[in-house]
Design a protein around this motif. Structure first.
Motif, PDB file in Angstrom:
ATOM      1  N   VAL A  72      -2.593  -1.446   0.192  1.00 52.62           N
ATOM      2  CA  VAL A  72      -3.645  -1.776   1.153  1.00 52.62           C
ATOM      3  C   VAL A  72      -3.993  -3.268   1.055  1.00 52.62           C
ATOM      4  CG1 VAL A  72      -6.074  -1.375   1.759  1.00 52.62           C
ATOM      5  CG2 VAL A  72      -4.596   0.570   1.186  1.00 52.62           C
ATOM      6  N   ASN A  73      -4.083  -3.768  -0.172  1.00 49.56           N
ATOM      7  CA  ASN A  73      -4.426  -5.170  -0.382  1.00 49.56           C
ATOM      8  C   ASN A  73      -3.377  -6.095   0.237  1.00 49.56           C
ATOM      9  OD1 ASN A  73      -6.065  -7.203  -1.311  1.00 49.56           O
ATOM     10  ND2 ASN A  73      -5.724  -6.808  -3.462  1.00 49.56           N
ATOM     11  N   THR A  74      -2.113  -5.750   0.095  1.00 50.59           N
ATOM     12  CA  THR A  74      -1.030  -6.539   0.692  1.00 50.59           C
ATOM     13  C   THR A  74      -1.148  -6.559   2.212  1.00 50.59           C
ATOM     14  OG1 THR A  74       0.477  -6.021  -1.143  1.00 50.59           O
ATOM     15  CG2 THR A  74       1.477  -6.773   0.901  1.00 50.59           C
ATOM     16  N   ALA A 372      12.760  -8.124 -10.546  1.00 52.41           N
ATOM     17  CA  ALA A 372      12.023  -6.880 -10.792  1.00 52.41           C
ATOM     18  C   ALA A 372      10.568  -7.187 -11.165  1.00 52.41           C
ATOM     19  CB  ALA A 372      12.696  -6.082 -11.905  1.00 52.41           C
ATOM     20  N   LEU A 373      10.368  -8.204 -11.996  1.00 55.09           N
ATOM     21  CA  LEU A 373       9.004  -8.616 -12.351  1.00 55.09           C
ATOM     22  C   LEU A 373       8.232  -9.082 -11.126  1.00 55.09           C
ATOM     23  CD1 LEU A 373       9.851 -10.555 -15.621  1.00 55.09           C
ATOM     24  CD2 LEU A 373       8.244  -8.639 -15.495  1.00 55.09           C
ATOM     25  N   ARG A 374       8.929  -9.724 -10.198  1.00 55.50           N
ATOM     26  CA  ARG A 374       8.273 -10.248  -8.997  1.00 55.50           C
ATOM     27  C   ARG A 374       7.906  -9.138  -8.019  1.00 55.50           C
ATOM     28  NH1 ARG A 374       9.054 -11.060  -3.764  1.00 55.50           N
ATOM     29  NH2 ARG A 374      11.133 -10.131  -3.814  1.00 55.50           N
ATOM     30  N   ILE A 375       8.872  -8.310  -7.660  1.00 55.87           N
ATOM     31  CA  ILE A 375       8.656  -7.361  -6.565  1.00 55.87           C
ATOM     32  C   ILE A 375       7.843  -6.150  -7.010  1.00 55.87           C
ATOM     33  CG2 ILE A 375      10.704  -5.894  -6.844  1.00 55.87           C
ATOM     34  CD1 ILE A 375      11.042  -6.178  -3.739  1.00 55.87           C
ATOM     35  N   HIS A 376       7.825  -5.882  -8.314  1.00 53.16           N
ATOM     36  CA  HIS A 376       7.045  -4.739  -8.791  1.00 53.16           C
ATOM     37  C   HIS A 376       6.275  -5.127 -10.052  1.00 53.16           C
ATOM     38  CE1 HIS A 376       6.434  -0.276  -8.488  1.00 53.16           C
ATOM     39  NE2 HIS A 376       5.853  -0.561  -9.650  1.00 53.16           N
ATOM     40  N   PRO A 377       5.273  -6.007  -9.923  1.00 48.14           N
ATOM     41  CA  PRO A 377       4.462  -6.353 -11.095  1.00 48.14           C
ATOM     42  C   PRO A 377       3.698  -5.137 -11.600  1.00 48.14           C
ATOM     43  CG  PRO A 377       3.455  -7.211  -9.096  1.00 48.14           C
ATOM     44  CD  PRO A 377       4.790  -6.687  -8.700  1.00 48.14           C
ATOM     45  N   SER A 378       3.352  -5.174 -12.865  1.00 49.33           N
ATOM     46  CA  SER A 378       2.762  -3.985 -13.492  1.00 49.33           C
ATOM     47  C   SER A 378       1.293  -3.787 -13.161  1.00 49.33           C
ATOM     48  CB  SER A 378       2.930  -4.068 -15.013  1.00 49.33           C
ATOM     49  OG  SER A 378       2.353  -5.267 -15.508  1.00 49.33           O
ATOM     50  N   THR A 379       0.646  -4.797 -12.581  1.00 51.78           N
ATOM     51  CA  THR A 379      -0.782  -4.711 -12.265  1.00 51.78           C
ATOM     52  C   THR A 379      -0.993  -4.631 -10.762  1.00 51.78           C
ATOM     53  OG1 THR A 379      -1.222  -6.075 -14.203  1.00 51.78           O
ATOM     54  CG2 THR A 379      -3.015  -5.791 -12.657  1.00 51.78           C
ATOM     55  N   GLY A 380      -1.838  -3.695 -10.317  1.00 56.49           N
ATOM     56  CA  GLY A 380      -2.030  -3.480  -8.891  1.00 56.49           C
ATOM     57  C   GLY A 380      -3.371  -3.916  -8.338  1.00 56.49           C
ATOM     58  N   ASP A 415       4.277 -13.094  -1.240  1.00 57.67           N
ATOM     59  CA  ASP A 415       3.845 -14.112  -0.286  1.00 57.67           C
ATOM     60  C   ASP A 415       5.073 -14.815   0.290  1.00 57.67           C
ATOM     61  OD1 ASP A 415       2.949 -16.584   0.867  1.00 57.67           O
ATOM     62  OD2 ASP A 415       1.075 -16.391  -0.257  1.00 57.67           O
ATOM     63  N   LYS A 416       5.246 -14.713   1.609  1.00 56.75           N
ATOM     64  CA  LYS A 416       6.427 -15.293   2.253  1.00 56.75           C
ATOM     65  C   LYS A 416       6.422 -16.816   2.185  1.00 56.75           C
ATOM     66  CE  LYS A 416       6.938 -11.330   5.349  1.00 56.75           C
ATOM     67  NZ  LYS A 416       6.878 -10.829   6.752  1.00 56.75           N
ATOM     68  N   GLY A 417       5.240 -17.407   2.092  1.00 55.32           N
ATOM     69  CA  GLY A 417       5.148 -18.853   1.974  1.00 55.32           C
ATOM     70  C   GLY A 417       5.654 -19.361   0.634  1.00 55.32           C
ATOM     71  N   ILE A 418       5.674 -18.494  -0.346  1.00 53.98           N
ATOM     72  CA  ILE A 418       6.143 -18.873  -1.683  1.00 53.98           C
ATOM     73  C   ILE A 418       7.569 -18.384  -1.931  1.00 53.98           C
ATOM     74  CG2 ILE A 418       5.747 -18.601  -4.166  1.00 53.98           C
ATOM     75  CD1 ILE A 418       2.760 -18.219  -3.520  1.00 53.98           C
ATOM     76  N   ALA A 423      10.517 -11.784   1.328  1.00 55.48           N
ATOM     77  CA  ALA A 423       9.769 -11.566   0.083  1.00 55.48           C
ATOM     78  C   ALA A 423       9.579 -10.087  -0.247  1.00 55.48           C
ATOM     79  CB  ALA A 423       8.408 -12.261   0.152  1.00 55.48           C
ATOM     80  N   HIS A 424       9.675  -9.215   0.753  1.00 54.90           N
ATOM     81  CA  HIS A 424       9.523  -7.775   0.504  1.00 54.90           C
ATOM     82  C   HIS A 424      10.833  -7.130   0.075  1.00 54.90           C
ATOM     83  CE1 HIS A 424       5.344  -7.075   1.749  1.00 54.90           C
ATOM     84  NE2 HIS A 424       5.542  -7.991   2.679  1.00 54.90           N
ATOM     85  N   GLU A 425      11.902  -7.894   0.020  1.00 54.29           N
ATOM     86  CA  GLU A 425      13.214  -7.361  -0.357  1.00 54.29           C
ATOM     87  C   GLU A 425      13.551  -7.711  -1.801  1.00 54.29           C
ATOM     88  OE1 GLU A 425      16.255  -8.618   2.335  1.00 54.29           O
ATOM     89  OE2 GLU A 425      15.011  -8.265   4.113  1.00 54.29           O
TER      90      GLU A 425
END
Length: 509
Positions: A72-74, A372-380, A415-418, A423-425
């Motif tokens: 939701v936040n995304t 993996a660290l980027r696309i699925h960080p452990s904190t939500g 973030d697509k700017g970064i 960025a979602h892939e």
């Protein structure tokens, strides 16, 4: 006289059909005034977000309760931009500028009260630790004192513990496969077991029995998940949580128990009573305490041992699940990773198990791990900070002092700017093929381990744990999805744990 007596006997709040209407109207007016003040006069009325979020914290409480906050936040940030109001006094920020201002600058942003829920009680007072303490001066002094124990050089002295755990993990996978070519495996559970056991070995020189038994020993994993969900949900309404905890304590005479803290405390006390000669984090902590007892007390030893196991194992397990899942969803990427490992082995550049110094030159292994660290960080959830005195201006918007604000790594890491339009892939090549300036920007702003003074102290150890087991897994097995059309389940609370990701392990020739 009777008239005077009768007037005295009139009820303080007389009731009648018209007066009842007056009371209701007054209550509604006061409630409406409260809502208007909260919505428009909190200094945050120009920051977009859900209407309900602007008037009550129950909005975010409900989203977290349903384990949906990172998603939701995304969506909210993609709709509204870098600042989103997610509570009457809460702002979610997502941008390189937000990371710099809130988390890297020395402008006085301190951790909010939510972290107090994670601090266990010891001998009648809260046990501060390097992760959850809100005291910035204490944190800075503690990190200066113990930081040398977490450098790459320091943690390399603990690598032999990880070798033992890796060998056991691969052995257990081979046992499950047996004489067959392949077998289904609940890797979501097994990777949690590996993470817990490897941290047990690194911290206490003993695995905790998860891999040996192939079970959740004493229900520790389940208890940990319950505790983290409690922290996530009730941390959204900390005032209610504190009041409810006090009521329960008064009603039952019992304080809130923390079984995971009791577990770590017992191991520390056992070591104090029966010292052993071993190179592990606990002995390093005890040696540090002995050398500078006034700077690193026995309470600090206990707190460090506790937080090392409780917070670190989930980062490792969640990231490993992401590696396995995304590589199974993208077989070409898995093959490319295995080819790099095979080439290094053929060239005689890998031991068995591989040493960390042999892994760091493997660019694609590192790229897969970083992705993996980027696309699925452990904190939500957002990493909450309290806006300092005088407030701050961010993205042209003045944010008053006392406002709770923070960056959500799940959001900023996409973030697509970064990180680019894709960025979602899951695309490890972004860490290798991109322009060097773009790679630097991505590395600086990937927020999985936090940023600034409060970034994760155990990052170097985590990277060694992750890459060592990744190399051995894909050196020995092809890993396939048991149900290719079935999506996994992700818990969107404080931790983004995954489940429902059954895999098939196929022994490589």
């Amino acid at each position: 006289m009777s008239t005077m007596f009768e007037s005295i006997q009139q009820p303080l709040f007389p009731v009648g059909p018209f007066l009842t209407v007056d009371y209701i109207a007054t209550a509604l007016t006061l409630f409406l005034a409260y809502l208007i003040r909260t919505r428009y006069f909190h200094g945050l009325n120009k920051i977009p977000g859900p209407f309900l979020a602007s008037i009550t914290s129950l909005w975010k409480w409900d989203i977290v309760r349903r384990e949906q906050m990172p998603f939701v936040n995304t969506q909210l940030h993609e709709k509204h931009g870098p600042l989103v109001r997610i509570g009457p006094n809460h702002i979610s920020a997502s941008s390189a500028e937000s990371i710099q201002v809130i988390h890297r600058s020395r402008s006085g942003f301190t951790k909010s009260g939510i972290y107090g829920i994670l601090q266990p009680s010891f001998e009648g007072t809260d046990l501060h630790n390097v992760f959850s303490t809100q005291d910035a001066e204490y944190h800075a002094a503690l990190k200066r004192t113990m930081g040398s124990l977490y450098t790459t050089t320091a943690v390399s002295g603990l690598e032999f513990h990880l070798d033992d755990c890796t060998k056991l993990f691969i052995s257990k996978m081979n046992e499950i496969i047996g004489t067959k070519a392949s077998a289904p495996v609940d890797l979501a559970a097994w990777l949690q077991y590996y993470a817990f056991d490897s941290l047990g070995a690194v911290n206490f020189s003993q695995m905790l029995g998860f891999m040996e038994s192939g079970t959740d020993v004493d229900g520790i994993c389940h208890l940990d998940h319950e505790q983290m969900m409690y922290f996530a949900v009730w941390g959204q309404i900390t005032t209610v949580e504190r009041a409810w905890a006090k009521v329960k304590a008064l009603a039952t005479g019992a304080r809130k128990e923390n079984p995971l803290f009791n577990f770590a405390l017992e191991l520390v006390q056992k070591r104090e009573a029966n010292p052993i000669e071993s190179t592990d984090m606990l002995n390093l902590f005890l040696a540090l305490h002995k050398s500078v007892p006034e700077k690193f007390t026995i309470r600090d030893v206990i707190a460090a041992a506790y937080i090392n196991v409780v917070t670190a194992h989930d980062v490792v397990a969640i990231t490993l699940r992401a590696v396995v899942y995304y590589l199974a969803k993208n077989p070409a990427i898995q093959k490319k990773l295995q080819q790099e490992i095979d080439d290094a082995e053929t060239a005689g550049k890998l031991s068995n198990p591989a040493k960390y110094t042999e892994i760091t030159p493997l660019n694609y292994v590192l790229a897969v791990t970083n992705e993996a660290l980027r696309i699925h960080p452990s904190t939500g959830l957002i990493l909450e900070r309290r806006c300092p005195k005088g407030g701050v201006t961010l993205h042209g918007q003045y944010i008053p002092e006392g406002t709770i604000i923070g960056v959500n790594c799940w959001v900023v890491n996409r973030d697509k700017g970064i990180f680019g339009q894709d960025a979602h892939e899951f695309r490890p090549e972004r860490w290798i093929d991109s322009d060097p300036a773009d790679v630097t920007r991505m590395r600086v702003n990937m927020f999985t381990f936090g940023a600034g003074a409060r970034n994760c102290i155990g990052k170097n150890l985590a990277m060694m744990q992750l890459t060592k087991i990744v190399v051995e897994l894909y050196r020995n097995f092809d890993i396939l999805l048991a149900n290719p059309d079935k999506e996994w389940t992700v818990s969107g609370g404080w931790l983004t744990r995954q489940s429902e990701m059954d895999m098939v392990l196929k022994r490589r020739k």
